[in-house]
Design an enzyme around this catalytic site. Structure first.
Site, PDB file in Angstrom:
ATOM      1  N   SER A   1     117.274 -53.279  76.972  1.00  0.00           N
ATOM      2  CA  SER A   1     118.509 -52.504  77.095  1.00  0.00           C
ATOM      3  C   SER A   1     118.241 -51.044  76.758  1.00  0.00           C
ATOM      4  O   SER A   1     117.086 -50.606  76.754  1.00  0.00           O
ATOM      5  CB  SER A   1     119.578 -53.098  76.163  1.00  0.00           C
ATOM      6  OG  SER A   1     120.836 -52.537  76.448  1.00  0.00           O
ATOM      7  N   ASN A   2     119.269 -50.272  76.497  1.00  0.00           N
ATOM      8  CA  ASN A   2     119.112 -48.863  76.108  1.00  0.00           C
ATOM      9  C   ASN A   2     120.206 -48.510  75.107  1.00  0.00           C
ATOM     10  O   ASN A   2     121.013 -49.360  74.739  1.00  0.00           O
ATOM     11  CB  ASN A   2     119.164 -47.960  77.350  1.00  0.00           C
ATOM     12  CG  ASN A   2     120.465 -48.139  78.102  1.00  0.00           C
ATOM     13  OD1 ASN A   2     121.536 -47.857  77.592  1.00  0.00           O
ATOM     14  ND2 ASN A   2     120.381 -48.660  79.332  1.00  0.00           N
ATOM     15  N   TYR A   3     120.239 -47.254  74.681  1.00  0.00           N
ATOM     16  CA  TYR A   3     121.109 -46.861  73.565  1.00  0.00           C
ATOM     17  C   TYR A   3     122.518 -46.444  73.987  1.00  0.00           C
ATOM     18  O   TYR A   3     123.267 -45.919  73.166  1.00  0.00           O
ATOM     19  CB  TYR A   3     120.470 -45.710  72.781  1.00  0.00           C
ATOM     20  CG  TYR A   3     119.260 -46.140  71.991  1.00  0.00           C
ATOM     21  CD1 TYR A   3     119.409 -46.894  70.840  1.00  0.00           C
ATOM     22  CD2 TYR A   3     117.980 -45.811  72.415  1.00  0.00           C
ATOM     23  CE1 TYR A   3     118.310 -47.302  70.104  1.00  0.00           C
ATOM     24  CE2 TYR A   3     116.871 -46.206  71.687  1.00  0.00           C
ATOM     25  CZ  TYR A   3     117.036 -46.950  70.539  1.00  0.00           C
ATOM     26  OH  TYR A   3     115.959 -47.353  69.809  1.00  0.00           O
TER      27      TYR A   3
END
Ligand code: PMT
Length: 404
Positions: free
Chosen positions: A213-215
């Site tokens: 995923s990412n932030y």
């Protein structure tokens, strides 16, 4: 700006209460009628006479104050009368009472009698440790989930002599936030249009317990959805996993992966006037996701990734005449050419080049720096703004190209 609007101003007992006569003055000056509801503690910090004088109304405090015939149900008529309710400063005690539905003074009573479609703006102010305590944060989440807008406290010197988070924003900031919430949607070109917004990250499963995923926090996309709804649009928000309340008036669809985001968004394509891709969609996903948990081995592990579908590009390249496609491109400084390439490659009308600097702009933070690039070659550099204000500037730009 607020001519003819009726505002309830709830004041609770914190040092910032001394600033509230100025807030009343700003509201009155813009044409609003203001009824102050102060707690008894609030009146230890600011004088009743000052508030009554600037608001030109008696200040209401307890629930048994009625001394005139017909005023015993004043809390009910005030709930009907008000166009908005501002609570500033909101102390930890008042937040707890509002979050649990206690109603033993005029402020908390009117919070319950206010009509459900009317906006509530809450400006918490207290010591930073109190603000960050689990109970205050839990109460704020409850109130936000119920649709109240929370105006985050600012950092600076506090009554304790310490420096940190907890100061009530200045009356001008509270006034502006309220004026934005009460802006008349009829004036907007988005009024009555249907807008689809994607927001947040996607999660691409590796196995039953792990993902890529990412932030992305979803803040930018949610701010756009909230502002479009305030402008009178029908807003459908397709979001990856985020920890944010649904903005008032917005229809929300929760998804996890890029494929699910596309599956949720695709049926909305036909019926929308504007598609805004603010989500940080993973470009790749593991080729195969394993059921259960992959066991650790001594050898190294490789995960083969395959391309995900591009949701925004699919919408933009298949859209009907008149539908607008707007995207974002998060790049590090100097990446404006990448953003321009995405504008062309994905056949967009507008792209927001989102500078990532790791501090004030990009993922997670409350502020952003955007440069808007139009298909017509226009370039609009925006300064560092709150994500709410950046969303408003983006939608202002969209309104100029939206077919009427
Ligand atoms: O959520 P926040 O913490 O507030 O952060 C906001 C943000 C940084 C996530 C947001 O402002 C932002 O910039 N989003 C786009 C991130 C990005 O770099 O996207 P991209 O360059 O991978 O994609 C370009 C555009 O295509 C985006 O509009 C994206 O939503 C869309 N896209 C990309 C890939 C894909 N498979 N499907 C898409 O729809």
């Amino acid at each position: 700006m607020l001519t003819g609007r009726n505002i309830l101003l709830g004041i609770s007992g914190g040092i910032a209460a001394y600033k509230t006569p100025q807030l009343v003055r700003l509201l009155k000056k813009s044409g609003a009628d203001v009824q102050v509801l102060a707690t008894t503690s609030a009146l230890k910090f600011v004088s009743e006479l000052s508030l009554a004088t600037v608001s030109n109304r008696p200040v209401l405090t307890g629930i048994f104050t009625a001394d005139t015939e017909g005023e015993y149900t004043r809390h009910i008529s005030l709930g009907e009368w008000a166009d908005a309710f501002v609570i500033a400063p909101a102390t930890a005690n008042t937040l707890a009472r509002l979050a649990t539905g206690l109603c033993d003074d005029m402020l908390s009573l009117c919070f319950l009698t206010l009509r459900p479609d009317k906006p509530v703006l809450i400006a918490p102010a207290m010591d930073g440790h109190m603000y960050n305590s689990l109970s205050v944060q839990r109460n704020l989440s409850t109130l936000a989930e119920e649709g109240c807008r929370i105006l985050e406290p600012e950092s600076g010197s506090l009554a304790s002599g310490q420096c940190g988070l907890g100061r009530m924003p200045e009356p001008e900031t509270i006034f502006e936030a309220l004026a934005g919430m009460l802006a008349t949607p009829e004036k907007s070109a988005l009024n009555g249009k249907t807008v689809v917004v994607t927001a947040g990250p996607t999660r691409e499963k590796i196995d039953g317990v792990r993902f890529l995923s990412n932030y992305s926090s979803g803040k930018m996309g949610f701010a756009i959805a909230a502002d479009a709804a305030r402008r009178g649009a029908v807003v459908r928000l397709v979001t990856g996993p985020v920890n944010l309340p649904t903005p008032p008036g917005v229809e929300r669809i929760d998804v996890e992966s890029a494929e699910q985001m596309l599956a949720a968004a695709r049926p909305l394509f036909d019926d929308c006037d504007l598609f805004i891709g603010a989500a940080a969609v993973a470009d790749y996903r593991p080729e195969a996701s394993v059921e259960g948990k992959i066991k650790k081995k001594d050898a190294e592990m490789e995960i083969r990734l395959v391309r995900n579908p591009d949701i925004l590009a699919e919408f933009a390249t298949n859209r009907k005449p008149g539908q607008l496609a707007v995207g974002f491109a998060l790049e590090t400084a100097g990446g404006i050419d990448y953003a321009r390439k995405k504008l062309t490659d994905k056949q967009l009308d507008l792209i927001a080049f989102n500078i990532y600097n790791g501090h004030t702009s990009g993922f997670e933070v409350d502020t952003n720096v955007l440069t808007l690039l139009g298909r017509d070659g226009s370039v609009t550099e925006l300064p560092l703004l709150s994500k709410e204000k950046a969303a408003a500037k983006l939608l202002d730009a969209v309104e100029t190209i939206l077919p009427r």
